[in-house]
Design a protein around this motif. Sequence first.
Motif, PDB file in Angstrom:
ATOM      1  N   VAL A  27      -0.823  -2.766 -17.942  1.00 41.73           N
ATOM      2  CA  VAL A  27      -1.368  -1.574 -17.297  1.00 41.73           C
ATOM      3  C   VAL A  27      -2.850  -1.823 -17.026  1.00 41.73           C
ATOM      4  O   VAL A  27      -3.606  -2.171 -17.939  1.00 41.73           O
ATOM      5  CB  VAL A  27      -1.200  -0.325 -18.181  1.00 41.73           C
ATOM      6  N   ARG A  28      -3.253  -1.666 -15.769  1.00 38.63           N
ATOM      7  CA  ARG A  28      -4.620  -1.962 -15.357  1.00 38.63           C
ATOM      8  C   ARG A  28      -5.234  -0.756 -14.659  1.00 38.63           C
ATOM      9  O   ARG A  28      -4.547  -0.016 -13.982  1.00 38.63           O
ATOM     10  CB  ARG A  28      -4.656  -3.153 -14.393  1.00 38.63           C
ATOM     11  N   GLN A  93       5.386   0.583 -20.155  1.00 41.62           N
ATOM     12  CA  GLN A  93       4.403  -0.074 -19.303  1.00 41.62           C
ATOM     13  C   GLN A  93       4.599   0.310 -17.836  1.00 41.62           C
ATOM     14  O   GLN A  93       3.627   0.467 -17.087  1.00 41.62           O
ATOM     15  CB  GLN A  93       4.492  -1.593 -19.476  1.00 41.62           C
ATOM     16  N   GLN A  97       1.759   1.858 -15.373  1.00 37.03           N
ATOM     17  CA  GLN A  97       1.382   1.309 -14.072  1.00 37.03           C
ATOM     18  C   GLN A  97       1.557   2.345 -12.964  1.00 37.03           C
ATOM     19  O   GLN A  97       0.677   2.514 -12.110  1.00 37.03           O
ATOM     20  CB  GLN A  97       2.214   0.062 -13.763  1.00 37.03           C
ATOM     21  N   THR A 100      -1.209   4.930 -12.882  1.00 32.89           N
ATOM     22  CA  THR A 100      -2.463   4.478 -12.272  1.00 32.89           C
ATOM     23  C   THR A 100      -2.341   4.417 -10.753  1.00 32.89           C
ATOM     24  O   THR A 100      -3.298   4.722 -10.035  1.00 32.89           O
ATOM     25  CB  THR A 100      -2.880   3.098 -12.817  1.00 32.89           C
ATOM     26  N   HIS A 101      -1.173   4.057 -10.247  1.00 32.96           N
ATOM     27  CA  HIS A 101      -0.950   4.059  -8.796  1.00 32.96           C
ATOM     28  C   HIS A 101      -1.058   5.475  -8.241  1.00 32.96           C
ATOM     29  O   HIS A 101      -1.700   5.709  -7.209  1.00 32.96           O
ATOM     30  CB  HIS A 101       0.441   3.500  -8.457  1.00 32.96           C
ATOM     31  N   HIS A 181      -1.772  -3.075  -5.836  1.00 36.23           N
ATOM     32  CA  HIS A 181      -0.550  -2.276  -5.889  1.00 36.23           C
ATOM     33  C   HIS A 181       0.669  -3.177  -5.683  1.00 36.23           C
ATOM     34  O   HIS A 181       1.670  -3.056  -6.404  1.00 36.23           O
ATOM     35  CB  HIS A 181      -0.600  -1.194  -4.812  1.00 36.23           C
ATOM     36  N   GLU A 184       1.444  -5.265  -8.862  1.00 37.11           N
ATOM     37  CA  GLU A 184       2.058  -4.518  -9.952  1.00 37.11           C
ATOM     38  C   GLU A 184       3.473  -4.057  -9.598  1.00 37.11           C
ATOM     39  O   GLU A 184       4.343  -3.996 -10.484  1.00 37.11           O
ATOM     40  CB  GLU A 184       1.179  -3.326 -10.341  1.00 37.11           C
ATOM     41  N   HIS A 188       6.836  -4.938 -12.046  1.00 34.68           N
ATOM     42  CA  HIS A 188       7.801  -4.011 -12.666  1.00 34.68           C
ATOM     43  C   HIS A 188       9.011  -3.721 -11.780  1.00 34.68           C
ATOM     44  O   HIS A 188       9.737  -2.755 -12.021  1.00 34.68           O
ATOM     45  CB  HIS A 188       7.103  -2.708 -13.071  1.00 34.68           C
TER      46      HIS A 188
END
Length: 303
Positions: A27-28, A93, A97, A100-101, A181, A184, A188
């Motif tokens: 996760v960023r 996770q 992610q 955050t998107h 984007h 990530e 996933h």
Amino acid sequence: MTSSTTPVPLAPATPNPASASPSGLTVRKLEIDLSQGFDRHWYGGDAFLSQYHNALSMSFPVGEQSFIDAVRDCAKLLPQTPEHALLHEAVAQFIGQEATHRHIHGLYNAHLETQGLVNRWQHWATARIDYAKKRGAQPLHFLAVTAAYEHLTAVLADYLLRHNNTLHSADPRMQTLWRWHAAEETEHRAVAYDLYHAVQGNYAWRIRWYIYALLVFTFDSGRQTLLNLWHDGTLFKPGTWWSAAKFFWGRKGAMWYTLGPLLAYFRRDFHPDQEAFAAPEQQTRGLARRWLKENADSFRVVR
């Protein structure tokens, strides 16, 4: 619903040494500043490419939240046993992610409103979700839709990461946002699919909902893009339509590269991580990890 194919255990295609998570997902938080906004035609002055990507962004906050809800709800059906520990970790996770998107595209979309664009896609999507809930749709159906949309976004991510000239003329911040984007989404891409199999989702409903997702995505992305171009004042300019034709049907057009992967989802033995004909460094996961490594100063690892 019962599974008509052998469930595929979740495992990263190759280990991700940069991730502390057993699932290989990270996760960023993206470290770019959108507070000052960006140009109306941020994609190298191209109205169509700017407004098409803007349309996609408009779908993400509602879409990402629906994916989070679907995965979270179905993960509750999965026993907390050692054999499912990796999948539960991947779900956590995945949710991080997608959250955050949802956040960064919310900031992105807020600036689009100041440019006079109107986000109808979020309302179309919300209305469909609410209708399905009122009709009593089961969590497994929402998860099948999520797996379908995750494949669509993974295919688009593959196209973006595999073609270095994509976005090359865009605002550097927007290049970073879209490539982050895409990377990530690649990481996933199998989580919802693996969870669907683990909770005994079947092939027939997987395909029914995939056809639904294909049709709805095509229709909604098209009409939101047209709406954006209308408000932008560029809908009837010949250059707008020429750009669209080149993007989709040109010599390196998106349709030629995405049709095969899109059709692959219909195979009974399909799995999102199948990339049998490419060397590891040329596979989408390898391209994603390379981009993340080379652009590590653009984000902060959260977990």
